[in-house]
Scaffold this active site. Sequence first.
Site, PDB file in Angstrom:
ATOM      1  N   SER A  57       4.653   2.622   7.832  1.00 55.62           N
ATOM      2  CA  SER A  57       4.336   1.486   6.975  1.00 55.62           C
ATOM      3  C   SER A  57       5.509   1.127   6.074  1.00 55.62           C
ATOM      4  CB  SER A  57       3.115   1.801   6.106  1.00 55.62           C
ATOM      5  OG  SER A  57       1.966   1.950   6.898  1.00 55.62           O
ATOM      6  N   HIS A 109       0.820  -1.218   0.000  1.00 54.97           N
ATOM      7  CA  HIS A 109       0.000   0.000   0.000  1.00 54.97           C
ATOM      8  C   HIS A 109       0.855   1.270   0.000  1.00 54.97           C
ATOM      9  CE1 HIS A 109       0.431  -0.084   4.511  1.00 54.97           C
ATOM     10  NE2 HIS A 109       0.388   1.230   4.357  1.00 54.97           N
ATOM     11  N   ASP A 167       0.469  -7.553   1.634  1.00 57.15           N
ATOM     12  CA  ASP A 167       0.876  -6.150   1.782  1.00 57.15           C
ATOM     13  C   ASP A 167       2.398  -5.992   1.728  1.00 57.15           C
ATOM     14  OD1 ASP A 167       0.377  -3.453   1.918  1.00 57.15           O
ATOM     15  OD2 ASP A 167       0.285  -3.376   4.103  1.00 57.15           O
TER      16      ASP A 167
END
Length: 318
Positions: free
Chosen positions: A170, A64, A94
């Site tokens: 992230s 993402h 992910d």
Amino acid sequence: MGYMDKDITPQNDGALIDGYSQSIAAAVDTVGPAVSRIERVGGRQGHGSGFAVSPDGLIITNSHVVDDARVVRITTPDGFITEGRVLGRDVDTDIALIRANASTGAWARLGDSQRLRRGHIAIAIGNPLGFEWTVTAGIVSALGRSMRAASGRLMEDVIQTDAALNPGNSGGPLVSSGGEVIGVNTAVIQGAQSIAFAVASNTANFVVSEILRYGQVRRAFIGISGDTIVLPRRVALAAGTVQTTSVRIRRVEPEGPAAKGGLQEGDYILAIDANPVGGVDDIVRLMDGSRIGKETEIMVFSVAGRIEKKVLLPMPRS
């Protein structure tokens, strides 16, 4: 009355705290130089973190973080800026892999996440909210968690930690006190206190290997859609199982492996190669790349009212 030894030496709390600090600082010194800021080039803007895992510029981040970008801008802690090409991304875990146009210098080693235990030190390094190369520390709170990926697929073997994470973390590494990457920071529950998640390093290692070899993560496809339902007791008794739920086939794709193997709409899938199927997630989990082209036995309670075993040949999912 008990006897107290007056010669007992009090615990040196300062030494313990210093030892804890030293282990975290040493791990950060080892992995920190390999962590980069990742920014999308073209398309929707956004940024996150990533870390190099080889001296020639292979960088792991979250899917993402790169989103649909093919090119990203990479900034290292010493201010070096280069661009990189997205080699592949796997929405189901992910994880994405980037090849930098130039060596980013330092690189980190992926550890074995199966050796983790609850209570182990967990150190997160990244770029939260634009504050570059921030370090937070906590512990491994739980292992083997499951969470839903953006694709809707259930991610297995997720690490839960209480190390503080924020947007921008992230894709950054979750690091052990030994200076090994044990996970890839991926999500935080908004509004929760000290609950964050990381994709286990063993999962990341598998995804990287698949992308380098095939350009994508291969998963098996049998060509059905189905629903998780309560298993009728008469079916459970006929199958000799204690399962309370199963999957009822709603649609079978023409000319797909399921159709060729004799599965029909309305069949209940009870097991795959003797592994019980209690829901759709079980089918997704069991249909990994190892089953592609391999004869796979499916036990069903058929629409004809019989327990039957069908043999399918799963194919790669496009």
